[in-house]
Structure formats: structure tokens, C-alpha cells
Write a protein that holds these residues in place. Structure first.
Motif, PDB file in Angstrom:
ATOM      1  N   SER A 135       0.804  -1.048   0.043  1.00 32.21           N
ATOM      2  CA  SER A 135      -0.159   0.050   0.014  1.00 32.21           C
ATOM      3  C   SER A 135       0.929   1.285   0.011  1.00 32.21           C
ATOM      4  CB  SER A 135      -0.884  -0.044   1.301  1.00 32.21           C
ATOM      5  OG  SER A 135      -1.667   0.918   1.236  1.00 32.21           O
ATOM      6  N   ASP A 136       0.775   2.135  -0.850  1.00 27.15           N
ATOM      7  CA  ASP A 136       1.462   3.208  -1.156  1.00 27.15           C
ATOM      8  C   ASP A 136       0.917   4.533  -0.662  1.00 27.15           C
ATOM      9  OD1 ASP A 136       3.530   1.710  -2.151  1.00 27.15           O
ATOM     10  OD2 ASP A 136       2.765   1.951  -4.342  1.00 27.15           O
ATOM     11  N   TYR A 137       1.670   5.522  -0.002  1.00 28.62           N
ATOM     12  CA  TYR A 137       1.072   6.638   0.649  1.00 28.62           C
ATOM     13  C   TYR A 137       1.890   7.894   0.324  1.00 28.62           C
ATOM     14  CZ  TYR A 137      -1.009   2.774   3.639  1.00 28.62           C
ATOM     15  OH  TYR A 137      -1.677   1.799   4.002  1.00 28.62           O
ATOM     16  N   VAL A 156      -1.979   6.280  -1.920  1.00 29.57           N
ATOM     17  CA  VAL A 156      -2.017   6.449  -3.396  1.00 29.57           C
ATOM     18  C   VAL A 156      -2.727   5.380  -4.211  1.00 29.57           C
ATOM     19  CG1 VAL A 156      -0.449   6.824  -5.518  1.00 29.57           C
ATOM     20  CG2 VAL A 156       0.212   8.028  -3.319  1.00 29.57           C
ATOM     21  N   GLU A 157      -2.297   4.514  -3.913  1.00 34.72           N
ATOM     22  CA  GLU A 157      -2.855   3.257  -4.295  1.00 34.72           C
ATOM     23  C   GLU A 157      -2.436   1.776  -3.715  1.00 34.72           C
ATOM     24  OE1 GLU A 157      -1.204   1.358  -7.908  1.00 34.72           O
ATOM     25  OE2 GLU A 157       0.676   1.744  -7.402  1.00 34.72           O
ATOM     26  N   LEU A 158      -3.244   0.682  -3.982  1.00 34.71           N
ATOM     27  CA  LEU A 158      -2.719  -0.464  -3.199  1.00 34.71           C
ATOM     28  C   LEU A 158      -2.441  -1.481  -4.260  1.00 34.71           C
ATOM     29  CD1 LEU A 158      -2.847  -2.392  -0.771  1.00 34.71           C
ATOM     30  CD2 LEU A 158      -5.289  -2.551  -1.115  1.00 34.71           C
ATOM     31  N   ASN A 159      -1.077  -2.090  -4.165  1.00 38.39           N
ATOM     32  CA  ASN A 159      -0.653  -2.817  -5.237  1.00 38.39           C
ATOM     33  C   ASN A 159      -0.703  -4.337  -4.850  1.00 38.39           C
ATOM     34  OD1 ASN A 159       0.793  -1.146  -7.543  1.00 38.39           O
ATOM     35  ND2 ASN A 159       1.737  -0.403  -5.518  1.00 38.39           N
ATOM     36  N   THR A 160      -1.447  -4.952  -5.674  1.00 36.58           N
ATOM     37  CA  THR A 160      -1.616  -6.668  -5.368  1.00 36.58           C
ATOM     38  C   THR A 160      -0.872  -7.636  -6.163  1.00 36.58           C
ATOM     39  OG1 THR A 160      -3.568  -6.832  -6.603  1.00 36.58           O
ATOM     40  CG2 THR A 160      -3.965  -5.977  -4.226  1.00 36.58           C
ATOM     41  N   SER A 504       7.994  12.487  -1.482  1.00 39.06           N
ATOM     42  CA  SER A 504       8.434  11.046  -1.089  1.00 39.06           C
ATOM     43  C   SER A 504       7.093  10.147  -1.183  1.00 39.06           C
ATOM     44  CB  SER A 504       8.995  10.721   0.083  1.00 39.06           C
ATOM     45  OG  SER A 504      10.499  11.363   0.094  1.00 39.06           O
ATOM     46  N   GLU A 505       7.199   9.025  -1.398  1.00 37.41           N
ATOM     47  CA  GLU A 505       5.904   8.443  -1.211  1.00 37.41           C
ATOM     48  C   GLU A 505       6.444   6.809  -0.297  1.00 37.41           C
ATOM     49  OE1 GLU A 505       4.474   7.338  -5.180  1.00 37.41           O
ATOM     50  OE2 GLU A 505       2.994   5.904  -4.514  1.00 37.41           O
ATOM     51  N   LEU A 506       5.426   6.535   0.671  1.00 39.70           N
ATOM     52  CA  LEU A 506       6.090   5.379   1.420  1.00 39.70           C
ATOM     53  C   LEU A 506       5.194   4.267   1.067  1.00 39.70           C
ATOM     54  CD1 LEU A 506       6.966   4.543   4.405  1.00 39.70           C
ATOM     55  CD2 LEU A 506       4.794   5.038   5.271  1.00 39.70           C
TER      56      LEU A 506
END
Ligand code: ADP
Ligand code: MG
Ligand code: MG
Length: 555
Positions: A135-137, A156-160, A504-506
Motif C-alpha cells: 500500500s503506497d502513501y 496513493v494506491e494499493l498494489n496487489t 516522497s511516497e511511502l
């Protein structure tokens, strides 16, 4: 750009010293990527050239409490994906407009329906499900409180599928810990970091910086794969009549792209799986699998022919399939023909999915990560559908707090969605939004003028009403996030690419293992990633060349 640049608080000797340490640390620890020209069509090529991965020389300040918040959301989000994957009606209804205009998502949904909602997928339905999610934030600026920005964590989005950089990001955190602890020559680094600390609201409990945390990714991801592998062996191999002392240990199949450059990140996982758990890995592309893999139609066993012979003894059973490819239409170069079912990569994907092997991800998890599903989840009472009871941590309420504004451009658009479109077209507010198609891997989004043009060209404006063209239904409109800007020095190929203000993106990894009866065998937080890019760059993505790998310096 040369390495001769001016950085506040860091004189050129200190800077050169840091760069030199960063590059040698990278070589010593495999913080590397392959060069484009050296990666070839063969997924097991030997003649490779490796270079320092794109990195930020020093970590970025990050408020400790918001980092912890990201971590604490991993398990609820894992569960959410698992629940969505089992709700065929929800997926079908949510993606019904998208499938008519986006052939790729349409094909995924066709396969999902055929295998999981009809009668012909018995092996797939009996398989376990493994999720390695990220999960990106971004920190998003909210109210200015007495002149000072406040930030909250927004997804931002959730990568599965193919959630990458668990391996390299762990190493970057190690590098940054080394540099900030060992190299803090006379407090110069501290001054540099201190300036960045001013950009974020600190955790009241962390008066002074508490440093770069350790990422558990390289133990957690292999552990999840190992548990999936163990369960597969217990369920199938030990009971098979042909299980003799000579039967080889089933493998974890890494489905990879033929021209992948981010191979070290994948190899770190492969080696950790072997070191920690003695589980063997085989790497193949979808194209290779079409030629080398067989699905046993009576047992659901998935077998691959290894390169060193063609007899039965050289074939290997696949226990777990880990996709690092297959998430983009370009991973299916021979296309898709609905008439005769041609397209070898899709046929290979289908064969894998139909097997009894544990897929990471299965089609349900893959579809749960689409941007359309993300937008649907943000509607009132949709997350609640999956968490009907408010049970603290896993509750819909907690998950909802990280949702940004998300709007549909499909036939299901509500008044609120249309108001967002009006905001773009009539109020010139295009910079407050991002337009996203159902794609993965970075580089596809629309921003600013391009965003407004794209919508304007695909809608009809009549006085006060706006009619959206069906072609827009493959997009979602999202509130644009504005993270705090911090100074950073970005390196590409071991050279200073530039220094300046960055955002930055966590990313927070999570791993989940579920059985055919939806029993949750394993559900954990799995490590972190921080990606840093210059403020002027709209897109993200390290592999796509926009961002660099960094780590959070908690404060
Ligand atoms: P992908 O699946 O291609 O990675 P993302 O949704 O992550 O798609 O978008 C790619 C990049 O675009 C992100 O890494 C981020 O840098 C930027 N981005 C996406 N959504 C937003 C947003 N709402 N606000 C600001 N930047 C965004
Ligand atoms: Mg993505
Ligand atoms: Mg992304």
C-alpha cells in the motif's frame, strides 16, 4: 551532472566521501539493477552488467506516528483484499464499465468469471491464496495551522501484483543507517537532516530523530512464500501416490519479464527463500511457460520442464506462483484473440490460474488492486460491506481515514463525481487532480493541462450538465496529494543526478495467506519502501526512471 554541486551543510569533501561509501556499499550488498542493454530475452542469462540502483543519498525525514500508521494498516488492508477477492459479484459490478473499454482488465475479469464463478475452475478454487501487497502513501498537506502545514497519511494506491523493491529497499535502509550513524562527521549530516525535519510535523514522543528503521521485508516475504509452500506440500505432495523418496521438492515459480532490469530485487528474495527455508525457485517468462509447462487435468498439478532435459525426471512441480510479470498489457505481446483464444502469454496465465498451485496473486487479488476498485471502495458504505462489524483495528473506519478523494468517470458517476469533473473543466482546477487509467508500473497518469484536455475531449458540455463519453470509464479521477518538500541528493548509476527539493511516497508491504475456505493462516506487516523524486516530476516509479529508492528517517 557532475558530482561537484553545492549542498547546504555538506562541503564537497563530505559529499564525495558519502557518495563513495554509498556506491561501494551498494556493490557490496547488491543494491543494484541490471542495465537495459544487458538484460536479454532469456530470463536466465549469464552475461549481465549491474549498476548502482537509483537511490537518494540520504534518508528523508518522516513523522514517526504516520509511519506507524502505515504499518498498522497493513493487516486490515490484507484482509480487505482477501475479502474482495471472494466477492465475484462486487468485482463484476464494479468493473463492468471498465471491461467494455479496457481489453486488459476485461480479459482478467473474463478469466476470473470462468475460473471462479463457473464450474470449470475446481483446482483453482481449491487452491490457497497468497498476497504480497504494497500500500503506497503520500503525506498530504491539510489545514495550515498557525502558518505551519499539517500532514496526514493518504493512500496513493494499493498494489496487489508484482509489488516490488522489498529487497532493495531493505538494503537502502541499511545503507542510510550506516551513513547517518557512521559518517556523521562533526554533525554535518545532522544539520542537513535537521533542515528536513523542519518540513514535517514530528511525533511529539520523538523529540530527536530516532533514525532509519529496519525493514523486515527480507524475512517476512520469504516467510510468507515458505508458509504457502509448506501448506501446498502438506496438502498435495505428501498425499500423492507417486510421492517417493526421489520426488523433488516442489518449486516456487517466479514469473518474470524477459527484459527485466530489476532482477537483483527478485534474486534477493530467491536467495533468502533458499537460505532461510531451503525452498527452490525457478524463473520463467509467460512466453517460456507456454512452451514448458503442463497442467495435469486430473489432479490440477502444474509441472514445468527444466532446461536440462525433456524426460519426466527433469520436470518440477510448482507449489507457489509468484508473479513479477503479467501486470501490464505489454507482458502479453502475442495479444489476445477472443475468437480462437490465441495469445500464448494469456494461455500460460490461464493454465497457471487453473492449477492447484498457490497463486501470488490469484486473479481475485489482482482485480482487487485495480484503480477502479480503489475508487469504488471510497464510496459511502463500500468498505463497510467487507467489514460489517466495527472491530477496532480492522474496521472500515480505520481504513477509510487514509482514502483521498476518488471519483468515477464511468456510467456510475454520481453528482459528486460530476462535480469534480466540473471543478476541472469549469473552475480550471486541473492541478488539484490526477487522472488514472487501469494500468500499473508508473508513467500512465494525466496531470494538469493534459488531464483537463483528456476529459474535455471526451465529454459533452451542455449548459449546466456534463455528459461523459464511455471511453472515460477506464479512468478514475483522484484528488492530487501534496507531500512536504525536502532537500535530497539523488543518484543514478552512482552519479549525482541532481540535488533539490523532493517529495516522497511511502510503501508498506503486507503478506497474507488464506485457504480455500477463507481461513486466514497468516496476516502480517512485511516491511517498507520510500521512494523519492524531484518535486517537479509528476509520475512515480523507480523502474520507470522517475523516482529513487530512499528510506524514512523517523522523527
Ligand atoms: P502505478 O500503479 O502506475 O504505480 P500510481 O497510482 O501509483 O500508479 O501512480 C503513479 C505515480 O503517480 C505515483 O507513484 C505518484 O508519484 C503519482 N501519483 C499518483 N496518484 C497521485 C495523487 N493522487 N497525487 C499525487 N501524485 C500521485
Ligand atoms: Mg501500482
Ligand atoms: Mg504506484
Amino acid at each position: 551532472m557532475s558530482n561537484d554541486i553545492e549542498i547546504p551543510h555538506l562541503d564537497s569533501t563530505t559529499l564525495q566521501n558519502l557518495i563513495s561509501y554509498a556506491v561501494s556499499f551498494s556493490a557490496a550488498n547488491g543494491l543494484q539493477v541490471q542495465t537495459k542493454s544487458s538484460s536479454t530475452a532469456d530470463s536466465n542469462t549469464n552475461s549481465n552488467t549491474y549498476i548502482t540502483a537509483p537511490i537518494s543519498l540520504l534518508p528523508q525525514s518522516y513523522p514517526s506516528h504516520l509511519f506507524q500508521r502505515g504499518i498498522s494498516l497493513s493487516r486490515p488492508l490484507n484482509l480487505l483484499v482477501e475479502k474482495i477477492s471472494q466477492d465475484g459479484e462486487f468485482l463484476r459490478e464494479t468493473l463492468k464499465d471498465v471491461r467494455t473499454v479496457d481489453e486488459y482488465t476485461g480479459k482478467l475479469l473474463d478469466l476470473y468469471e470462468a475460473i471462479y464463478m463457473k464450474q470449470d475452475g475446481e483446482f483453482a478454487r481449491s487452491a490457497d491464496r497468497l498476497g504480497i501487497l504494497r500500500s503506497d502513501y503520500m503525506l498530504h498537506s491539510t489545514v495550515a495551522d498557525g502558518g505551519k502545514d499539517q500532514y496526514e497519511l493518504k493512500q496513493v494506491e494499493l498494489n496487489t501484483i508484482a509489488s516490488s523493491f522489498a529487497g532493495l529497499a531493505s538494503t537502502v535502509a541499511n545503507l542510510h543507517r550506516f551513513l547517518t550513524q557512521r559518517m556523521d562527521d562533526g554533525g554535518k549530516l545532522n544539520l542537513f537532516l535537521e533542515e528536513n525535519h523542519q518540513c514535517v510535523v514530528r511525533d511529539a514522543r520523538a523529540e530527536n530523530g530516532v533514525g532509519v528503521p529496519e525493514s523486515p521485508a527480507m524475512s517476512q516475504l520469504p516467510l510468507a512464500m515458505f508458509l504457502a509452500h509448506e501448506r501446498y506440500c502438506q496438502r498435495f505432495v505428501k498425499n500423492d501416490n507417486d510421492a517417493t523418496a526421489t520426488t523433488r521438492r516442489p518449486v516456487v515459480l517466479f514469473v518474470v519479464q524477459p527484459n527485466e532490469t530489476n532482477t537483483v530485487d527478485q534474486r534477493l528474495l530467491e536467495f533468502a527463500l533458499w537460505n532461510n527455508h531451503q525452498v527452490p525457485v525457478v524463473r520463467m517468462s509467460l512466453g517460456e511457460l507456454y512452451n514448458k509447462a503442463v497442467l495435469d487435468e486430473t489432479t490440477g498439478k502444474f509441472m514445468i520442464q527444466s532446461d536440462n532435459g525433456a524426460d519426466e525426471s527433469s520436470s518440477e512441480e510448482v507449489a507457489v506462483v509468484y508473479f513479477r510479470a503479467g501486470y501490464a498489457p505489454t507482458d502479453y505481446p502475442s495479444g489476445y484473440n477472443a475468437e480462437d483464444g490465441s495469445g500464448i502469454e494469456w494461455l500460460a496465465r490461464e493454465r497457471l490460474e487453473r492449477s492447484r498451485a498457490t497463486k501470488c496473486p490469484c486473479l481475485g487479488y489482482h482485480l482487487a488492486g485495480t484503480k477502479k476498485v480503489q475508487q469504488e471502495l471510497a464510496r459511502p458504505s463500500v468498505v463497510e460491506r467487507f467489514f460489517p462489524e466495527d472491530d477496532g483495528d480492522t474496521s472500515a473506519r480505520t481504513i477509510r481515514t487514509v482514502f483521498a478523494g476518488l471519483y468515477s468517470l464511468g456510467a456510475d458517476a454520481t453528482e459528486q463525481d460530476i462535480n469534480a469533473v466540473k471543478d476541472v473543466l469549469l473552475n480550471n482546477a486541473q492541478d488539484k487532480y490526477v487522472l488514472k487509467p487501469q494500468r500499473e508500473g508508473g508513467g500512465y497518469n494525466y496531470y494538469g493541462k493534459n488531464l483537463a484536455d483528456k476529459i474535455r475531449e471526451n465529454c459533452t458540455i451542455n449548459e449546466q450538465t456534463i455528459e461523459l463519453d464511455p471511453s472515460l470509464s477506464e479512468f478514475i479521477l483522484m484528488e492530487r496529494l501534496f507531500p512536504p518538500q525536502q532537500r535530497a541528493i539523488l543518484l543514478r548509476n552512482g552519479q549525482v543526478e541532481g540535488s533539490g527539493m523532493t517529495i516522497s511516497e511511502l510503501g508498506c508491504f503486507g503478506t497474507i495467506l488464506a485457504t480455500e475456505d477463507s481461513e486466514i493462516v497468516h496476516n502480517e506487516y512485511g516491511g517498507f519502501l520510500l521512494r523519492t523524486k524531484f518535486s517537479g516530476v509528476d509520475e512515480g516509479g523507480v523502474a520507470s526512471g522517475f523516482a529513487t529508492l530512499s528510506s524514512p528517517y523517523l522523527c
